[in-house]
Motif scaffolding. Sequence first.
Motif, mmCIF file in Angstrom:
data_model
loop_
_atom_site.group_PDB
_atom_site.id
_atom_site.type_symbol
_atom_site.label_atom_id
_atom_site.label_comp_id
_atom_site.label_asym_id
_atom_site.label_seq_id
_atom_site.Cartn_x
_atom_site.Cartn_y
_atom_site.Cartn_z
ATOM 1 N N GLU A 1 0.853 -1.191 0.000
ATOM 2 C CA GLU A 1 0.000 0.000 0.000
ATOM 3 C C GLU A 1 0.889 1.241 0.000
ATOM 4 O O GLU A 1 1.868 1.295 0.751
ATOM 5 N N LEU A 2 0.537 2.237 -0.806
ATOM 6 C CA LEU A 2 1.282 3.493 -0.807
ATOM 7 C C LEU A 2 0.807 4.442 0.296
ATOM 8 O O LEU A 2 1.524 5.367 0.666
ATOM 9 N N GLU A 3 -0.383 4.177 0.843
ATOM 10 C CA GLU A 3 -0.907 5.014 1.912
ATOM 11 C C GLU A 3 0.038 4.960 3.113
ATOM 12 O O GLU A 3 0.377 3.887 3.611
ATOM 13 N N ASP A 4 0.502 6.102 3.536
ATOM 14 C CA ASP A 4 1.434 6.265 4.666
ATOM 15 C C ASP A 4 2.811 5.649 4.419
ATOM 16 O O ASP A 4 3.613 5.512 5.357
ATOM 17 N N ALA A 5 3.103 5.269 3.167
ATOM 18 C CA ALA A 5 4.432 4.732 2.845
ATOM 19 C C ALA A 5 5.441 5.880 2.823
ATOM 20 O O ALA A 5 5.110 7.012 2.467
ATOM 21 N N LYS A 6 6.681 5.574 3.220
ATOM 22 C CA LYS A 6 7.720 6.596 3.289
ATOM 23 C C LYS A 6 9.042 6.042 2.752
ATOM 24 O O LYS A 6 9.352 4.868 2.909
ATOM 25 N N LEU A 7 9.785 6.944 2.136
ATOM 26 C CA LEU A 7 11.154 6.668 1.720
ATOM 27 C C LEU A 7 12.032 7.634 2.499
ATOM 28 O O LEU A 7 11.777 8.844 2.510
ATOM 29 N N ALA A 8 13.018 7.116 3.196
ATOM 30 C CA ALA A 8 13.922 7.966 3.972
ATOM 31 C C ALA A 8 15.355 7.701 3.531
ATOM 32 O O ALA A 8 15.696 6.587 3.132
ATOM 33 N N ILE A 9 16.161 8.744 3.593
ATOM 34 C CA ILE A 9 17.579 8.623 3.295
ATOM 35 C C ILE A 9 18.309 8.945 4.595
ATOM 36 O O ILE A 9 18.170 10.035 5.158
ATOM 37 N N HIS A 10 19.056 7.952 5.087
ATOM 38 C CA HIS A 10 19.745 8.097 6.358
ATOM 39 C C HIS A 10 21.012 7.258 6.322
ATOM 40 O O HIS A 10 20.987 6.091 5.911
ATOM 41 N N ASN A 11 22.113 7.843 6.736
ATOM 42 C CA ASN A 11 23.410 7.140 6.757
ATOM 43 C C ASN A 11 23.740 6.508 5.408
ATOM 44 O O ASN A 11 24.193 5.360 5.330
ATOM 45 N N ASN A 12 23.479 7.259 4.333
ATOM 46 C CA ASN A 12 23.788 6.804 2.971
ATOM 47 C C ASN A 12 23.070 5.516 2.583
ATOM 48 O O ASN A 12 23.589 4.701 1.821
ATOM 49 N N ARG A 13 21.872 5.333 3.109
ATOM 50 C CA ARG A 13 21.034 4.186 2.752
ATOM 51 C C ARG A 13 19.623 4.672 2.470
ATOM 52 O O ARG A 13 19.155 5.633 3.059
ATOM 53 N N PHE A 14 18.949 3.952 1.598
ATOM 54 C CA PHE A 14 17.527 4.171 1.387
ATOM 55 C C PHE A 14 16.780 3.273 2.360
ATOM 56 O O PHE A 14 17.066 2.084 2.458
ATOM 57 N N HIS A 15 15.827 3.844 3.073
ATOM 58 C CA HIS A 15 14.983 3.102 4.000
ATOM 59 C C HIS A 15 13.540 3.260 3.529
ATOM 60 O O HIS A 15 13.092 4.375 3.279
ATOM 61 N N VAL A 16 12.835 2.145 3.416
ATOM 62 C CA VAL A 16 11.450 2.176 2.944
ATOM 63 C C VAL A 16 10.550 1.597 4.022
ATOM 64 O O VAL A 16 10.843 0.547 4.598
ATOM 65 N N LYS A 17 9.453 2.312 4.268
ATOM 66 C CA LYS A 17 8.429 1.832 5.196
ATOM 67 C C LYS A 17 7.122 1.806 4.418
ATOM 68 O O LYS A 17 6.690 2.819 3.874
ATOM 69 N N ALA A 18 6.523 0.643 4.323
ATOM 70 C CA ALA A 18 5.260 0.477 3.597
ATOM 71 C C ALA A 18 4.454 -0.621 4.276
ATOM 72 O O ALA A 18 4.957 -1.332 5.142
ATOM 73 N N SER A 19 3.206 -0.736 3.857
ATOM 74 C CA SER A 19 2.343 -1.727 4.502
ATOM 75 C C SER A 19 1.673 -2.622 3.473
ATOM 76 O O SER A 19 1.618 -2.311 2.291
ATOM 77 N N ASN A 20 1.183 -3.719 3.977
ATOM 78 C CA ASN A 20 0.317 -4.629 3.229
ATOM 79 C C ASN A 20 -0.978 -4.744 4.004
ATOM 80 O O ASN A 20 -0.970 -4.735 5.238
ATOM 81 N N LYS A 21 -2.065 -4.849 3.290
ATOM 82 C CA LYS A 21 -3.359 -5.022 3.940
ATOM 83 C C LYS A 21 -3.494 -6.488 4.342
ATOM 84 O O LYS A 21 -3.348 -7.379 3.532
ATOM 85 N N MET A 22 -3.716 -6.699 5.622
ATOM 86 C CA MET A 22 -3.881 -8.054 6.153
ATOM 87 C C MET A 22 -5.309 -8.224 6.644
ATOM 88 O O MET A 22 -5.854 -7.319 7.271
ATOM 89 N N LYS A 23 -5.878 -9.366 6.352
ATOM 90 C CA LYS A 23 -7.242 -9.655 6.782
ATOM 91 C C LYS A 23 -7.214 -10.890 7.673
ATOM 92 O O LYS A 23 -6.553 -11.881 7.356
ATOM 93 N N SER A 24 -7.929 -10.795 8.770
ATOM 94 C CA SER A 24 -7.940 -11.914 9.711
ATOM 95 C C SER A 24 -8.763 -13.070 9.153
ATOM 96 O O SER A 24 -9.609 -12.904 8.281
ATOM 97 N N VAL A 25 -8.488 -14.224 9.695
ATOM 98 C CA VAL A 25 -9.271 -15.418 9.382
ATOM 99 C C VAL A 25 -10.257 -15.610 10.521
ATOM 100 O O VAL A 25 -9.891 -15.570 11.697
#
Length: 126
Positions: free
Chosen positions: A64-88
Amino acid sequence: MSQNPTYNDWSANEIELEAFDQVLNTWLNDLEVRAIILMILSSENIEQKVINEVKSSILKNDGELEDAKLAIHNNRFHVKASNKMKSVNWSDHIDDFEENVFQESSGPKIDFLELLWSGSQVIDLN
Protein backbone atom coordinates in the motif's frame (compact mmCIF):
# COMPACT_ATOMS: atom_id res chain seq x y z
CA MET A 1 35.64 -9.74 -3.94
CA SER A 2 33.59 -12.94 -4.11
CA GLN A 3 36.76 -14.88 -3.19
CA ASN A 4 37.55 -12.59 -0.25
CA PRO A 5 36.48 -14.13 3.11
CA THR A 6 35.27 -10.70 4.24
CA TYR A 7 32.36 -11.03 1.82
CA ASN A 8 31.50 -14.72 2.46
CA ASP A 9 27.97 -14.02 3.67
CA TRP A 10 27.24 -11.40 0.98
CA SER A 11 24.99 -12.15 -1.98
CA ALA A 12 26.28 -11.71 -5.53
CA ASN A 13 24.10 -8.62 -5.85
CA GLU A 14 25.53 -7.10 -2.64
CA ILE A 15 29.09 -7.77 -3.83
CA GLU A 16 28.34 -6.19 -7.21
CA LEU A 17 26.92 -3.07 -5.54
CA GLU A 18 29.88 -2.84 -3.15
CA ALA A 19 32.34 -3.16 -6.04
CA PHE A 20 30.51 -0.45 -7.97
CA ASP A 21 30.49 1.76 -4.87
CA GLN A 22 34.24 1.30 -4.31
CA VAL A 23 35.13 2.06 -7.93
CA LEU A 24 32.85 5.09 -8.08
CA ASN A 25 34.23 6.42 -4.78
CA THR A 26 37.75 6.11 -6.19
CA TRP A 27 36.69 8.10 -9.24
CA LEU A 28 34.93 10.69 -7.08
CA ASN A 29 38.24 11.40 -5.33
CA ASP A 30 39.53 12.83 -8.64
CA LEU A 31 38.00 16.32 -8.71
CA GLU A 32 37.82 16.49 -12.51
CA VAL A 33 36.16 13.09 -12.84
CA ARG A 34 33.91 13.90 -9.88
CA ALA A 35 32.60 17.05 -11.57
CA ILE A 36 31.80 15.12 -14.77
CA ILE A 37 30.07 12.26 -12.93
CA LEU A 38 28.00 14.62 -10.79
CA MET A 39 27.02 16.65 -13.87
CA ILE A 40 25.85 13.51 -15.68
CA LEU A 41 24.00 12.12 -12.67
CA SER A 42 22.36 15.43 -11.76
CA SER A 43 20.95 15.74 -15.28
CA GLU A 44 19.20 12.39 -14.88
CA ASN A 45 16.73 13.46 -12.16
CA ILE A 46 17.87 10.54 -10.03
CA GLU A 47 15.66 11.50 -7.09
CA GLN A 48 12.41 11.15 -9.05
CA LYS A 49 13.61 7.91 -10.66
CA VAL A 50 14.34 6.43 -7.22
CA ILE A 51 10.96 7.54 -5.88
CA ASN A 52 9.19 6.01 -8.90
CA GLU A 53 11.11 2.72 -8.54
CA VAL A 54 10.31 2.49 -4.83
CA LYS A 55 6.61 3.08 -5.50
CA SER A 56 6.63 0.50 -8.28
CA SER A 57 8.37 -2.06 -6.07
CA ILE A 58 5.83 -1.55 -3.27
CA LEU A 59 2.91 -1.99 -5.67
CA LYS A 60 4.48 -5.06 -7.34
CA ASN A 61 4.64 -6.66 -3.89
CA ASP A 62 0.95 -5.92 -3.25
CA GLY A 63 1.89 -3.16 -0.82
CA GLU A 64 0.00 0.00 0.00
CA LEU A 65 1.28 3.49 -0.81
CA GLU A 66 -0.91 5.01 1.91
CA ASP A 67 1.43 6.26 4.67
CA ALA A 68 4.43 4.73 2.85
CA LYS A 69 7.72 6.60 3.29
CA LEU A 70 11.15 6.67 1.72
CA ALA A 71 13.92 7.97 3.97
CA ILE A 72 17.58 8.62 3.29
CA HIS A 73 19.75 8.10 6.36
CA ASN A 74 23.41 7.14 6.76
CA ASN A 75 23.79 6.80 2.97
CA ARG A 76 21.03 4.19 2.75
CA PHE A 77 17.53 4.17 1.39
CA HIS A 78 14.98 3.10 4.00
CA VAL A 79 11.45 2.18 2.94
CA LYS A 80 8.43 1.83 5.20
CA ALA A 81 5.26 0.48 3.60
CA SER A 82 2.34 -1.73 4.50
CA ASN A 83 0.32 -4.63 3.23
CA LYS A 84 -3.36 -5.02 3.94
CA MET A 85 -3.88 -8.05 6.15
CA LYS A 86 -7.24 -9.65 6.78
CA SER A 87 -7.94 -11.91 9.71
CA VAL A 88 -9.27 -15.42 9.38
CA ASN A 89 -12.53 -15.95 11.19
CA TRP A 90 -12.22 -19.09 13.33
CA SER A 91 -15.53 -18.84 15.16
CA ASP A 92 -18.64 -16.76 15.55
CA HIS A 93 -17.12 -15.09 18.62
CA ILE A 94 -14.23 -13.32 16.88
CA ASP A 95 -14.99 -10.64 14.33
CA ASP A 96 -13.08 -10.35 11.08
CA PHE A 97 -10.75 -7.39 10.87
CA GLU A 98 -8.59 -5.84 8.20
CA GLU A 99 -5.51 -3.81 9.00
CA ASN A 100 -2.43 -2.37 7.31
CA VAL A 101 0.67 -4.04 8.70
CA PHE A 102 3.84 -2.01 8.22
CA GLN A 103 7.27 -3.33 7.40
CA GLU A 104 10.55 -1.49 7.07
CA SER A 105 13.63 -2.37 5.08
CA SER A 106 16.79 -0.68 3.92
CA GLY A 107 19.14 -1.07 1.02
CA PRO A 108 22.90 -1.34 0.98
CA LYS A 109 25.09 1.58 2.00
CA ILE A 110 25.89 3.88 -0.92
CA ASP A 111 28.83 6.03 0.14
CA PHE A 112 28.27 8.70 -2.50
CA LEU A 113 24.49 9.00 -1.97
CA GLU A 114 24.80 12.25 -0.04
CA LEU A 115 26.48 13.81 -3.09
CA LEU A 116 23.51 13.01 -5.32
CA TRP A 117 20.50 13.45 -3.07
CA SER A 118 19.67 17.10 -2.52
CA GLY A 119 15.97 16.81 -1.73
CA SER A 120 14.08 15.92 1.39
CA GLN A 121 15.47 13.20 3.61
CA VAL A 122 11.96 11.75 4.18
CA ILE A 123 9.53 11.47 1.29
CA ASP A 124 5.84 10.58 1.58
CA LEU A 125 5.04 8.12 -1.19
CA ASN A 126 1.24 8.37 -1.25
